[in-house]
Enzyme design. Structure first.
Site, PDB file in Angstrom:
ATOM      1  N   ASP A 210       0.827  -1.199   0.000  1.00 51.91           N
ATOM      2  CA  ASP A 210       0.000   0.000   0.000  1.00 51.91           C
ATOM      3  C   ASP A 210       0.867   1.257   0.000  1.00 51.91           C
ATOM      4  OD1 ASP A 210      -2.772   1.243   0.568  1.00 51.91           O
ATOM      5  OD2 ASP A 210      -1.513   2.086   2.151  1.00 51.91           O
ATOM      6  N   GLU A 260       1.473  -0.451  -4.994  1.00 48.45           N
ATOM      7  CA  GLU A 260       0.546   0.638  -5.292  1.00 48.45           C
ATOM      8  C   GLU A 260       1.394   1.886  -5.516  1.00 48.45           C
ATOM      9  OE1 GLU A 260      -3.436   2.793  -3.465  1.00 48.45           O
ATOM     10  OE2 GLU A 260      -1.767   2.319  -2.122  1.00 48.45           O
TER      11      GLU A 260
END
Length: 533
Positions: A210, A260
């Protein structure tokens, strides 16, 4: 459970995989408390095997106060009790693998929860303060934040610094409940490498990272200046040493990473995909692209071009747990996605959006590389505009109530039309709209015209045709507004984004269509086909 499916390309399965994103809280509720859990996922593994996916990616399932949907992690080595236990997670990983389905987990390295033991010790004045970014304030009495960095929540005007009673401030690029870690400290790096090993030892095949470009910060924490290079907190060179160390850990387990990484500079983006760093990264250009042939072609070309120098496969995704659902987005006047443009009450033509989403499914699944499928997309679920008093996403509250937030794509799934709450389980943590049972999986499974049947057919064809997945790609001549391309072994994909029907290239067989052809064999508007030359 269903029968195991042989996986192709075992040594590099991830280059062509179809990976299904599981937002556990909204997937299926096994104990009837209204929150999705691991028991619910385990019970639905046969459904996922029949769907034909290669892997499951789980959003954070760790111990968390849920200030930001689980992205505020208090303990990476414990499953949140709302979802189940570590033993259940281990069973889920093993049972999925028996069905030929691998597991990826989410790691959130930029920050932890304010309930994490490190941060609690830091607040008590311990040496753990060095693991975060604590600073004195500016102004005569330290009453101003240490710098002016903007929040990572689009539309938020709230500061990224919170002041403590002792006068110091701490940094949080997201909510105050998510303090940023200091990645210049060796203990932070050691801990995350141990977290990776912990999950790889339990059979996890990969990790989604993330906010992968945010970890490293300029140690001086200077004010933000638009266009300054290097950026004080995005895409800093120190990150690459971190990910090279992580890659060494992953390689020892034959595990993979997907990052990401939101970056407009394709050259800098590609650096994360060098052979000794991350294996893949999410393709946000394609996800946010409007339903426009020229824009889509440009996105595809640029994506393939930026991956080519480092030999990494592209990834394709239409929607995720943060983004307006595809059938809704494609049914609006503005069909692209931009966090800053989200608004309540946007008119939507769901019939048009669904037709386009069906075509987009075949488009994305025919492109070279891997595909990420967000739960419920295979059911054609629309975005839900929730009552204001039920919205829990902090993006809504931190925008002053102007942003609808992300909960509209997180409404719990409908499984069985005739059961309470459409078979999800107990009363869902987010309310389901009145028409939700119409999308239930049990209603769609035997309907050859349903979105679920389309996805199942597409994944079956994709798995059976070696020419799909990672590999050769070339554009075919086509009228304006039409995308047509070839894959290996004589496979063709044609997508009509014009207002009228168009002819098809010469072919020997029609493998699959998103909607039927016209009576005279033409491809209708907003329709895609797979052909064999």
């Amino acid at each position: 459970m269903g029968q195991p499916r042989p996986a192709r390309n075992q040594s590099a399965w991830w280059r062509s995989a179809v990976i299904y994103q599981v937002y556990v809280r909204s997937f299926a509720d096994g104990d009837g408390d209204g929150t999705g859990d691991l028991a619910g996922v385990r019970a639905r593994l046969p459904y996922l095997a029949e769907l034909g996916v290669d892997a499951l990616w789980f959003n954070p399932w760790y111990l968390s106060p849920m200030a930001d949907g689980g992205y505020d992690v208090a303990d990476y080595r414990t499953i949140d009790p709302a979802f189940g236990t570590l033993a259940e997670a281990e069973k889920l990983i093993a049972e999925a693998r028996e069905l030929g389905i691998r597991t990826l987990v989410d790691i959130v390295p930029n920050h932890v929860s304010d309930q994490h033991p490190w941060f609690r010790a830091a607040l008590a004045g311990g040496p753990e303060r060095d693991l975060f970014h604590f600073r004195p304030g500016r102004g005569e009495h330290g009453e101003l934040p240490p710098n002016d960095w903007p929040s990572q929540f689009a539309g938020s005007t709230e500061p990224v610094w919170t002041r403590l009673p002792d006068g110091d401030w701490y940094l949080h690029l997201f909510t105050p409940e998510q303090p940023d870690l200091n990645w210049a400290h060796p203990a932070v790096r050691r801990e995350h490498e141990e977290i990776l090993r912990f999950w790889f030892e339990r059979g996890v095949a990969g990790v989604r990272i993330d906010s992968a470009a945010l970890l490293a910060k300029d140690p001086d924490l200077p004010d933000f200046v638009e266009g300054r290079d290097p950026n004080p907190y995005v895409d800093r060179d120190e990150l690459h040493d971190i990910y090279r160390s992580w890659r060494t850990v992953a390689d020892s387990y034959d595990a993979v990473f997907v990052g990401e990484v939101w970056l407009p500079d394709s050259e800098r983006f590609a650096r994360y995909l060098r052979p000794d760093e991350l294996h893949t990264a999410f393709n946000f250009s394609f996800l946010s692209c409007p339903w426009d042939a020229g824009r889509l072609r440009t996105s595809i070309d640029e994506t393939l071009a930026e991956h080519a120098p480092v030999g990494a496969p592209a990834t394709w995704v239409l929607c995720n747990h943060d983004v307006t659902r595809t059938v809704t987005r494609y049914g609006r006047t503005e069909t692209g996605f931009d966090f800053t443009a989200k608004a309540f009450g946007t008119p939507t033509d769901l019939a048009l959006g669904t037709r386009r989403a069906r075509a987009a499914a075949l488009l994305s699944l025919a492109l070279p590389g891997s595909v990420y499928l967000y739960q419920g997309e295979e059911l054609g679920l629309p975005e839900v505009e929730l009552p204001l008093d039920s919205i829990q996403d902090p993006m809504h509250s931190r925008s002053g109530g102007t942003d609808p937030g992300r909960d509209g794509c997180r409404v719990p799934l409908p499984w069985t039309a005739g059961e309470p709450y459409a078979g999800f389980g107990g009363e869902p943590w987010l309310p389901q709209p009145a028409g939700w049972p119409a999308y239930a999986a049990d209603r769609q499974v035997d309907d050859p015209r349903s979105m679920l049947s389309l996805y199942r057919a597409a994944l079956r064809v994709r798995r059976g045709e070696p020419g799909f997945g990672d590999g050769e790609f070339g554009w075919l001549p086509a009228p304006e507004g039409v995308l047509a391309f070839t894959r290996a072994d004589g496979l063709l994909c044609v997508v009509n984004l014009t207002d009228g029907p168009v002819g098809l290239p010469e072919h020997s067989r029609l493998l699959l269509h998103s909607d039927p052809l016209t009576a005279d064999g033409l491809l209708p508007p907003d329709t895609a086909v797979w052909l064999r030359a």
